[in-house]
Structure formats: C-alpha cells, structure tokens
Scaffold this active site. Sequence first.
Site, mmCIF file in Angstrom:
data_model
loop_
_atom_site.group_PDB
_atom_site.id
_atom_site.type_symbol
_atom_site.label_atom_id
_atom_site.label_comp_id
_atom_site.label_asym_id
_atom_site.label_seq_id
_atom_site.Cartn_x
_atom_site.Cartn_y
_atom_site.Cartn_z
ATOM 1 C CE LYS A 13 -2.014 -1.138 3.891
ATOM 2 N NZ LYS A 13 -1.295 -2.401 4.190
ATOM 3 N NE ARG A 171 2.031 -5.274 11.037
ATOM 4 C CZ ARG A 171 3.091 -4.936 10.311
ATOM 5 N NH1 ARG A 171 4.285 -5.366 10.660
ATOM 6 N NH2 ARG A 171 2.950 -4.179 9.252
HETATM 7 P P1 AP5 Z 1 4.872 -1.567 1.823
HETATM 8 O O1 AP5 Z 1 4.517 -0.729 0.646
HETATM 9 O O2 AP5 Z 1 5.639 -0.934 2.927
HETATM 10 O O3 AP5 Z 1 3.565 -2.305 2.366
HETATM 11 P P2 AP5 Z 1 2.310 -1.775 3.176
HETATM 12 O O4 AP5 Z 1 1.094 -2.419 2.565
HETATM 13 O O5 AP5 Z 1 2.320 -0.287 3.270
HETATM 14 O O6 AP5 Z 1 2.631 -2.492 4.558
HETATM 15 P P3 AP5 Z 1 2.604 -1.968 6.055
HETATM 16 O O7 AP5 Z 1 3.401 -2.919 6.889
HETATM 17 O O8 AP5 Z 1 2.966 -0.522 6.095
HETATM 18 O O9 AP5 Z 1 1.119 -2.187 6.368
HETATM 19 P P4 AP5 Z 1 0.427 -2.188 7.689
HETATM 20 O O10 AP5 Z 1 -0.937 -2.003 7.164
HETATM 21 O O11 AP5 Z 1 0.619 -3.326 8.572
HETATM 22 O O12 AP5 Z 1 1.159 -1.016 8.502
HETATM 23 P P5 AP5 Z 1 0.716 0.439 8.952
HETATM 24 O O13 AP5 Z 1 1.895 1.290 8.979
HETATM 25 O O14 AP5 Z 1 -0.479 0.884 8.194
HETATM 26 O O15 AP5 Z 1 5.654 -2.865 1.284
HETATM 27 C C1 AP5 Z 1 6.185 -3.819 2.165
HETATM 28 C C2 AP5 Z 1 7.600 -4.220 1.702
HETATM 29 O O16 AP5 Z 1 7.508 -4.913 0.472
HETATM 30 C C3 AP5 Z 1 8.515 -3.015 1.433
HETATM 31 O O17 AP5 Z 1 9.834 -3.343 1.779
HETATM 32 C C4 AP5 Z 1 8.395 -2.785 -0.084
HETATM 33 O O18 AP5 Z 1 9.551 -2.184 -0.625
HETATM 34 C C5 AP5 Z 1 8.197 -4.212 -0.574
HETATM 35 N N1 AP5 Z 1 7.345 -4.280 -1.764
HETATM 36 C C6 AP5 Z 1 6.225 -3.529 -2.025
HETATM 37 N N2 AP5 Z 1 5.694 -3.885 -3.209
HETATM 38 C C7 AP5 Z 1 6.468 -4.915 -3.681
HETATM 39 C C8 AP5 Z 1 6.418 -5.730 -4.860
HETATM 40 N N3 AP5 Z 1 5.467 -5.575 -5.794
HETATM 41 N N4 AP5 Z 1 7.366 -6.696 -5.007
HETATM 42 C C9 AP5 Z 1 8.341 -6.876 -4.087
HETATM 43 N N5 AP5 Z 1 8.451 -6.124 -2.958
HETATM 44 C C10 AP5 Z 1 7.512 -5.158 -2.754
HETATM 45 O O19 AP5 Z 1 0.238 0.130 10.459
HETATM 46 C C11 AP5 Z 1 1.136 -0.259 11.458
HETATM 47 C C12 AP5 Z 1 0.390 -0.435 12.772
HETATM 48 O O20 AP5 Z 1 -0.193 0.819 13.171
HETATM 49 C C13 AP5 Z 1 -0.782 -1.425 12.746
HETATM 50 O O21 AP5 Z 1 -0.347 -2.757 12.977
HETATM 51 C C14 AP5 Z 1 -1.627 -0.870 13.904
HETATM 52 O O22 AP5 Z 1 -1.110 -1.248 15.152
HETATM 53 C C15 AP5 Z 1 -1.463 0.629 13.764
HETATM 54 N N6 AP5 Z 1 -2.490 1.243 12.912
HETATM 55 C C16 AP5 Z 1 -2.270 1.926 11.755
HETATM 56 N N7 AP5 Z 1 -3.425 2.331 11.221
HETATM 57 C C17 AP5 Z 1 -4.402 1.891 12.046
HETATM 58 C C18 AP5 Z 1 -5.816 1.987 12.024
HETATM 59 N N8 AP5 Z 1 -6.461 2.603 11.001
HETATM 60 N N9 AP5 Z 1 -6.506 1.420 13.031
HETATM 61 C C19 AP5 Z 1 -5.884 0.810 14.048
HETATM 62 N N10 AP5 Z 1 -4.552 0.668 14.134
HETATM 63 C C20 AP5 Z 1 -3.804 1.213 13.148
#
Ligand code: AP5
Length: 215
Positions: A13, A171
């Site tokens: 994402k 997660r």
């Molecule tokens: P990346 O683009 O970083 O993936 P992402 O989908 O953004 O993953 P996140 O880990 O950020 O998602 P998340 O939803 O768990 O975390 P968030 O920060 O929102 O890609 C991942 C990796 O793969 C990277 O190294 C990238 O380079 C690589 N990659 C990407 N595309 C690729 C491809 N096509 N091929 C190969 N490699 C690729 O949330 C973190 C925490 O915050 C949650 O666990 C929760 O505790 C809290 N939180 C955040 N928002 C909320 C909410 N709305 N409600 C409650 N808690 C929340």
Amino acid sequence: MRLILLGAPGAGKGTQAEMLIKLYDIPCISTGNIFREHISNNTDLGKQAKAFMDEGKLVPDSLVIELVKSRITQDDCKNGMIFDGFPRTIPQAEALDATLADLNIPIDYVVNVEVPDELIVERMAGRTVCPSCGASYHKVSKKEKLAGTCDLCNSKLVQRDDDKEETVKRRLEIYHAQTEPLIAHYKLQGKVLDIDGVGTVDEVRARVKQALGVN
Ligand code: AP5
Ligand code: MG
C-alpha cells in the site's frame, strides 16, 4: 480524487501510495506513519499507540477516528487524498463514510491490493523504512541508492519494530479478522478495484494505473 488503499500488512500500500501522490498531486494519509511520527516525538498519543503496535494489534478505533477526522479538514486535502491503512475496521469505515458524506466528498475508489500471506512474510523481512519521511525500501526489490540512506530526505533507514516474523503473523491474523470484511463493505458501494499485488513494484504500479484509467 479520493482513494482508499486496502490490503494486508506488507501488500504494498505504502509503495503504491508514493506513486499515487505524484500522479494526483494529493496527500497520503497513512495512520501508521502518523502514529510512528507521534512515537518518535514521544507524544501521549504515540505512547498509547506504541503499546498496541509493538504487539501487532490495532490501535483502538476511538484514537484513530478523531485523528483522521481532523486530518482531512486540513488545507492540503482540498483536492483529494489517499487513505493508506485506514479504515481498518467496520466502525472506522462507517465513521469515514459518515464524515465524508457530511462534507459531500465521497470516496471515488477503493484499491484493494491482493498478496498471499506467504509472500507477505518474505517482504516484511527485507523492508527498511525512513523514520523521517515514511518512505519504504526493500533489500531486494526496492533498494535505496546509497546503502542505509533515504533517497528522498537522506535520513538513516531503520527496520520497523513490528516487522518481526511473529508480529507479522499476528498482524495478518488481525487483518483477516477485522480488515478484510471492508472489501465486502465497499463492494456493496461498487467502489472496489481488485489489484493483483504479486509481481514487481512496476508491474503492480501499471495494474493500479490501468484500473484507475490512467496511463
Ligand atoms: P509496503 O509498501 O511498505 O507495504 P504496506 O502495505 O504499506 O505495509 P505496512 O506494513 O505498512 O502495512 P500495515 O498495514 O501493517 O502497517 P501500517 O503502517 O499501516 O511494502 C512492504 C515491503 O515490500 C517493502 O519493503 C516494499 O519495498 C516491498 N514491496 C512492495 N511492493 C512490492 C512488490 N510488488 N514486489 C516486491 N516487494 C515489494 O500500520 C502499522 C500499525 O499501526 C498497525 O499494525 C496498527 O497497530 C497501527 N495502525 C495503523 N493504522 C491503524 C488503524 N487505522 N486502526 C488501528 N490501528 C492502526
Ligand atoms: Mg505502509
């Protein structure tokens, strides 16, 4: 343009959001990045959120919803916004729907990036992120130009505390239980664009653009 990026943790994402920000010249509202900023600034909200995030649990809806409500009324959102990692529960989606309906600015599309769980664990293990601007890198698929340094702002890259294998599995479980139901919620509204998230970053980017009808 108002978009929601849906998908499991590590689905890509944030990576696709970087492209969409430039394409539409609109900000990305990543609740995860906002919480990480609060944690690094040691705010009260940061302290509360960290306890949940480190365990791979969701931050309570009450803390998240108010944060987003105040963010979307800021000036830079006047031409639209991309939601990354929000909404993540049905109550969050309902609160967002109601807030946007009040403002008369409905969501245009929900981009649902689909990646199987096995691949997710592999992606997270190789990820590093920039603590200053939130940009994300990968040791194989998206290398930074200068080792350990953010291409965009030159900060030192770090590994996220919640990217340990056990926490990633937690997660994913929470994603399937609490966030996946949002796909059906937005399918009822006819807004979901399903995107195959397996492939290179460029391949996935091309699919997202095609689904949105842009070249
Ligand atoms: P990346 O683009 O970083 O993936 P992402 O989908 O953004 O993953 P996140 O880990 O950020 O998602 P998340 O939803 O768990 O975390 P968030 O920060 O929102 O890609 C991942 C990796 O793969 C990277 O190294 C990238 O380079 C690589 N990659 C990407 N595309 C690729 C491809 N096509 N091929 C190969 N490699 C690729 O949330 C973190 C925490 O915050 C949650 O666990 C929760 O505790 C809290 N939180 C955040 N928002 C909320 C909410 N709305 N409600 C409650 N808690 C929340
Ligand atoms: Mg992300």
